[in-house]
Structures are given as structure tokens and as C-alpha cells.
Scaffold this motif. Structure first.
Motif, PDB file in Angstrom:
ATOM      1  N   ARG A 161       4.967 -14.749  -2.494  1.00  8.42           N
ATOM      2  CA  ARG A 161       5.285 -14.263  -0.852  1.00  8.42           C
ATOM      3  C   ARG A 161       5.012 -13.207  -1.199  1.00  8.42           C
ATOM      4  O   ARG A 161       5.974 -12.196  -1.540  1.00  8.42           O
ATOM      5  N   VAL A 162       3.712 -12.535   0.073  1.00  6.79           N
ATOM      6  CA  VAL A 162       3.641 -11.490   0.006  1.00  6.79           C
ATOM      7  C   VAL A 162       4.036 -11.051   1.573  1.00  6.79           C
ATOM      8  O   VAL A 162       3.844 -12.092   3.055  1.00  6.79           O
ATOM      9  N   ARG A 163       4.570  -9.524   1.980  1.00  2.00           N
ATOM     10  CA  ARG A 163       4.427  -9.597   3.031  1.00  2.00           C
ATOM     11  C   ARG A 163       4.153  -7.644   3.502  1.00  2.00           C
ATOM     12  O   ARG A 163       4.366  -7.128   2.637  1.00  2.00           O
ATOM     13  N   VAL A 164       3.258  -8.015   4.209  1.00  2.73           N
ATOM     14  CA  VAL A 164       2.298  -6.409   4.625  1.00  2.73           C
ATOM     15  C   VAL A 164       2.457  -6.308   6.030  1.00  2.73           C
ATOM     16  O   VAL A 164       2.908  -6.970   6.881  1.00  2.73           O
ATOM     17  N   PRO A 165       3.046  -4.877   6.647  1.00  2.00           N
ATOM     18  CA  PRO A 165       2.609  -4.354   7.560  1.00  2.00           C
ATOM     19  C   PRO A 165       1.223  -5.719   8.351  1.00  2.00           C
ATOM     20  O   PRO A 165       0.450  -5.637   8.008  1.00  2.00           O
ATOM     21  N   ARG A 166       1.828  -5.625   9.895  1.00  5.92           N
ATOM     22  CA  ARG A 166       0.800  -6.594  10.641  1.00  5.92           C
ATOM     23  C   ARG A 166      -0.765  -5.592  10.881  1.00  5.92           C
ATOM     24  O   ARG A 166      -1.184  -6.118  10.470  1.00  5.92           O
ATOM     25  N   GLU A 167      -0.682  -4.455  11.313  1.00  8.22           N
ATOM     26  CA  GLU A 167      -1.805  -4.162  10.709  1.00  8.22           C
ATOM     27  C   GLU A 167      -2.760  -4.005   9.413  1.00  8.22           C
ATOM     28  O   GLU A 167      -3.671  -3.635   9.339  1.00  8.22           O
ATOM     29  N   LEU A 168      -2.389  -4.125   8.439  1.00  7.20           N
ATOM     30  CA  LEU A 168      -2.814  -3.992   6.933  1.00  7.20           C
ATOM     31  C   LEU A 168      -3.110  -6.104   6.589  1.00  7.20           C
ATOM     32  O   LEU A 168      -2.794  -5.817   5.323  1.00  7.20           O
ATOM     33  N   GLY A 169      -2.727  -6.657   7.675  1.00  6.96           N
ATOM     34  CA  GLY A 169      -2.524  -8.511   7.105  1.00  6.96           C
ATOM     35  C   GLY A 169      -4.013  -7.946   6.806  1.00  6.96           C
ATOM     36  O   GLY A 169      -3.712  -9.674   5.297  1.00  6.96           O
ATOM     37  N   ASP A 170      -4.829  -8.403   6.639  1.00  6.42           N
ATOM     38  CA  ASP A 170      -6.584  -8.228   5.211  1.00  6.42           C
ATOM     39  C   ASP A 170      -5.909  -7.766   4.514  1.00  6.42           C
ATOM     40  O   ASP A 170      -5.979  -8.339   3.200  1.00  6.42           O
ATOM     41  N   LEU A 171      -5.698  -7.353   3.910  1.00  7.48           N
ATOM     42  CA  LEU A 171      -4.991  -7.071   2.796  1.00  7.48           C
ATOM     43  C   LEU A 171      -3.702  -7.887   2.051  1.00  7.48           C
ATOM     44  O   LEU A 171      -3.378  -7.817   0.758  1.00  7.48           O
ATOM     45  N   ALA A 172      -3.232  -8.946   2.939  1.00 12.73           N
ATOM     46  CA  ALA A 172      -1.996 -10.013   1.763  1.00 12.73           C
ATOM     47  C   ALA A 172      -3.044 -10.665   0.596  1.00 12.73           C
ATOM     48  O   ALA A 172      -2.755 -10.991   0.115  1.00 12.73           O
ATOM     49  N   TYR A 209       8.419 -15.061  -6.512  1.00 12.84           N
ATOM     50  CA  TYR A 209       8.342 -13.319  -6.431  1.00 12.84           C
ATOM     51  C   TYR A 209       8.140 -13.109  -4.867  1.00 12.84           C
ATOM     52  O   TYR A 209       7.204 -13.614  -4.444  1.00 12.84           O
ATOM     53  N   GLU A 210       8.610 -12.164  -4.317  1.00 13.94           N
ATOM     54  CA  GLU A 210       8.102 -11.246  -2.845  1.00 13.94           C
ATOM     55  C   GLU A 210       7.714 -10.311  -3.360  1.00 13.94           C
ATOM     56  O   GLU A 210       8.659  -9.296  -3.961  1.00 13.94           O
ATOM     57  N   VAL A 211       6.626 -10.242  -2.818  1.00 16.98           N
ATOM     58  CA  VAL A 211       6.074  -8.877  -2.910  1.00 16.98           C
ATOM     59  C   VAL A 211       6.308  -8.151  -1.462  1.00 16.98           C
ATOM     60  O   VAL A 211       5.581  -9.009  -1.187  1.00 16.98           O
ATOM     61  N   SER A 212       6.245  -7.013  -1.249  1.00  9.67           N
ATOM     62  CA  SER A 212       5.971  -6.493  -0.373  1.00  9.67           C
ATOM     63  C   SER A 212       5.517  -4.857  -0.689  1.00  9.67           C
ATOM     64  O   SER A 212       5.700  -3.928  -1.271  1.00  9.67           O
ATOM     65  N   VAL A 213       4.272  -4.524   1.117  1.00 10.35           N
ATOM     66  CA  VAL A 213       3.717  -3.572   0.964  1.00 10.35           C
ATOM     67  C   VAL A 213       3.873  -3.154   1.792  1.00 10.35           C
ATOM     68  O   VAL A 213       3.852  -3.449   3.379  1.00 10.35           O
ATOM     69  N   ARG A 214       3.840  -1.269   1.844  1.00 12.94           N
ATOM     70  CA  ARG A 214       4.084  -0.087   3.090  1.00 12.94           C
ATOM     71  C   ARG A 214       3.705   0.769   2.787  1.00 12.94           C
ATOM     72  O   ARG A 214       4.039   1.438   1.567  1.00 12.94           O
ATOM     73  N   ILE A 215       3.315   1.576   3.844  1.00 15.85           N
ATOM     74  CA  ILE A 215       2.489   2.877   3.665  1.00 15.85           C
ATOM     75  C   ILE A 215       4.066   3.612   4.473  1.00 15.85           C
ATOM     76  O   ILE A 215       4.002   3.347   6.052  1.00 15.85           O
ATOM     77  N   ASP A 216       3.957   5.329   4.490  1.00 17.61           N
ATOM     78  CA  ASP A 216       5.029   6.177   4.650  1.00 17.61           C
ATOM     79  C   ASP A 216       4.762   6.856   5.408  1.00 17.61           C
ATOM     80  O   ASP A 216       3.710   7.505   4.674  1.00 17.61           O
ATOM     81  N   GLY A 217       4.431   7.677   6.294  1.00 21.64           N
ATOM     82  CA  GLY A 217       3.534   9.143   6.524  1.00 21.64           C
ATOM     83  C   GLY A 217       2.643   8.939   7.041  1.00 21.64           C
ATOM     84  O   GLY A 217       1.502   9.894   7.250  1.00 21.64           O
ATOM     85  N   VAL A 218       1.814   7.480   7.476  1.00 23.05           N
ATOM     86  CA  VAL A 218       0.802   7.762   7.507  1.00 23.05           C
ATOM     87  C   VAL A 218       0.547   6.459   8.842  1.00 23.05           C
ATOM     88  O   VAL A 218       1.041   5.416   8.806  1.00 23.05           O
ATOM     89  N   ALA A 219      -0.262   6.529   9.927  1.00 22.83           N
ATOM     90  CA  ALA A 219      -0.637   6.057  11.053  1.00 22.83           C
ATOM     91  C   ALA A 219      -2.402   4.874  10.973  1.00 22.83           C
ATOM     92  O   ALA A 219      -2.660   6.005  10.298  1.00 22.83           O
ATOM     93  N   LEU A 220      -1.624   3.868  11.078  1.00 25.23           N
ATOM     94  CA  LEU A 220      -3.002   2.961   9.948  1.00 25.23           C
ATOM     95  C   LEU A 220      -2.689   2.359  11.558  1.00 25.23           C
ATOM     96  O   LEU A 220      -1.903   2.242  12.327  1.00 25.23           O
ATOM     97  N   GLY A 221      -4.598   2.095  12.025  1.00 21.62           N
ATOM     98  CA  GLY A 221      -4.698   0.668  12.809  1.00 21.62           C
ATOM     99  C   GLY A 221      -4.846   1.686  13.983  1.00 21.62           C
ATOM    100  O   GLY A 221      -5.357   0.814  15.164  1.00 21.62           O
TER     101      GLY A 221
END
Length: 204
Positions: free
Chosen positions: A34-45, A61-73
Motif C-alpha cells: 500500500r503506497v501513500r504519497v502527497p496529492r501533488e505526487l500522485g503520478d509517483l505512486a 507493507y505500507e510505503v509512504s513518501v513525503r517531501i519536506d522543505g520544498v514546495a511542489l505542485g
């Protein structure tokens, strides 16, 4: 021996911030990702799920991706495309109405001049995600190995205790059989004397 449960965190630099990949694993009969990514990174799932299926085995497995300190989207102007469009408009003006002004507002009607920053950086995002995922799997495997060693030691101690108890049982078994035989004889004797029965000793 490796535990089926574990946690791994992999962090890599990305732009002015950091990209983090977390993996949490528990026991399961099959491979369930199960993959969780931020909404703006949906294509990365889909990319993350493919990485997980290539590298992980049985378990949930729960796999989560996050980005800190960068404005995306947020949309970014495709400057090359905008310049090319403005040049084309100026050429058309020179052909049709030389000397007239070409307002920049005309560019607003041209599609796809603004693109998502994610679209522009998708390859860098994938590469950073791959490195973060690799680091996360390495941390997950290290934790599972530590837990597996603790399980092995615990099972070893328990097996040693079972061996000791089994040896005690084997030692006491003849005594237990004799004690049981004696108790049965005593009960039979009490029954016989209570009802004054004659019982053949051999049959008893």
C-alpha cells in the motif's frame, strides 16, 4: 532468521529540502503493498509500488513518501515555450500589421505555458525516490535482522527449557507408571472389599 515486522526510513536531499521514504512491514501470507504519497505526487505512486514489488517479499507493507522543505505542485512558467510563442506572434504581426504592439496578455490564451513543477522534475523525483527507497529497505532489513536474532535467542532459551523438562519427564516416567499402578491396585482393593468380591489377581 528475520522478523516479519519492521520499520525503515530513508532520507535523501532533494532541492532545498529532503525526500523521505518510510516502509512499515508486518506478517502476511502474500505480498500486499500500500503506497501513500502527497496529492501533488500522485503520478509517483505507481513507480513506488513497482519498486516495492521488485524489492520486497511476502508481507504487508505500507510505503509512504513525503517531501519536506520544498514546495511542489505550484505552476511554473515554461519560459522556452513562452519565448517561442511570443516570437511566433511577433513574426505574425510583422507579416500582417507591421509596427503594431503585441501585448504579453496574448500569451495567456496559449495552452500549456504553465506546467506543474512536479512534471518538470519527475525524473529527479524518481531518482531521489529510488535512493530513498533503497535506504529505507536497508534500514527495514537491519531492524528485521535484529528482531530475528532476538526471536532466535528467545526460541533457543525456550527449547533448552523444553529439553530440560523432557529429560526430567523421561527420568520420572518409570516412577510415574509404578505410582499409577499402585493407585489403581489400591482403588481396586477398596472396591473389592466394599462389595466383598473375589477378583482374580492375574485378570486384575
Amino acid at each position: 532468521m528475520r522478523s516479519m515486522t519492521g520499520f525503515g526510513l530513508g532520507e535523501v536531499p532533494f532541492g532545498t529540502g529532503r525526500l523521505a521514504v518510510e516502509i512499515r512491514g508486518v506478517n502476511h501470507r502474500f505480498l500486499d503493498v500500500r503506497v501513500r504519497v502527497p496529492r501533488e505526487l500522485g503520478d509517483l505512486a505507481a513507480f513506488v509500488e513497482q519498486l516495492a514489488r521488485e524489492r520486497l517479499t511476502r508481507g504487508r507493507y505500507e510505503v509512504s513518501v513525503r517531501i519536506d522543505g520544498v514546495a511542489l505542485g505550484s505552476p511554473v512558467l515554461d519560459r522556452e515555450r513562452a519565448r517561442a510563442a511570443y516570437r511566433a506572434l511577433c513574426e505574425l504581426r510583422d507579416e500582417l500589421a507591421p509596427g503594431t504592439e503585441v501585448p504579453l496578455s496574448l500569451l495567456g490564451s496559449i495552452p500549456d505555458l504553465f506546467v506543474s513543477s512536479v512534471d518538470r522534475e519527475i525524473e529527479q523525483l524518481r531518482e531521489a525516490t529510488r535512493r530513498g527507497f533503497d535506504a529505507s529497505v536497508k534500514a527495514l532489513d537491519a531492524m528485521r535482522a535484529v528482531e530475528g536474532a532476538a526471536l532466535r535467542d528467545d526460541l533457543g532459551r525456550r527449547l533448552e527449557r523444553v529439553r530440560t523438562l523432557a529429560a526430567d519427564v523421561a527420568k520420572r516416567a518409570p516412577e510415574v507408571v509404578e505410582a499409577h499402578r499402585r493407585r489403581l491396585r489400591e482403588r481396586a482393593e477398596r472396591l473389592r472389599s466394599a462389595v466383598e468380591l473375589e477378583v482374580d489377581a492375574a485378570r486384575l
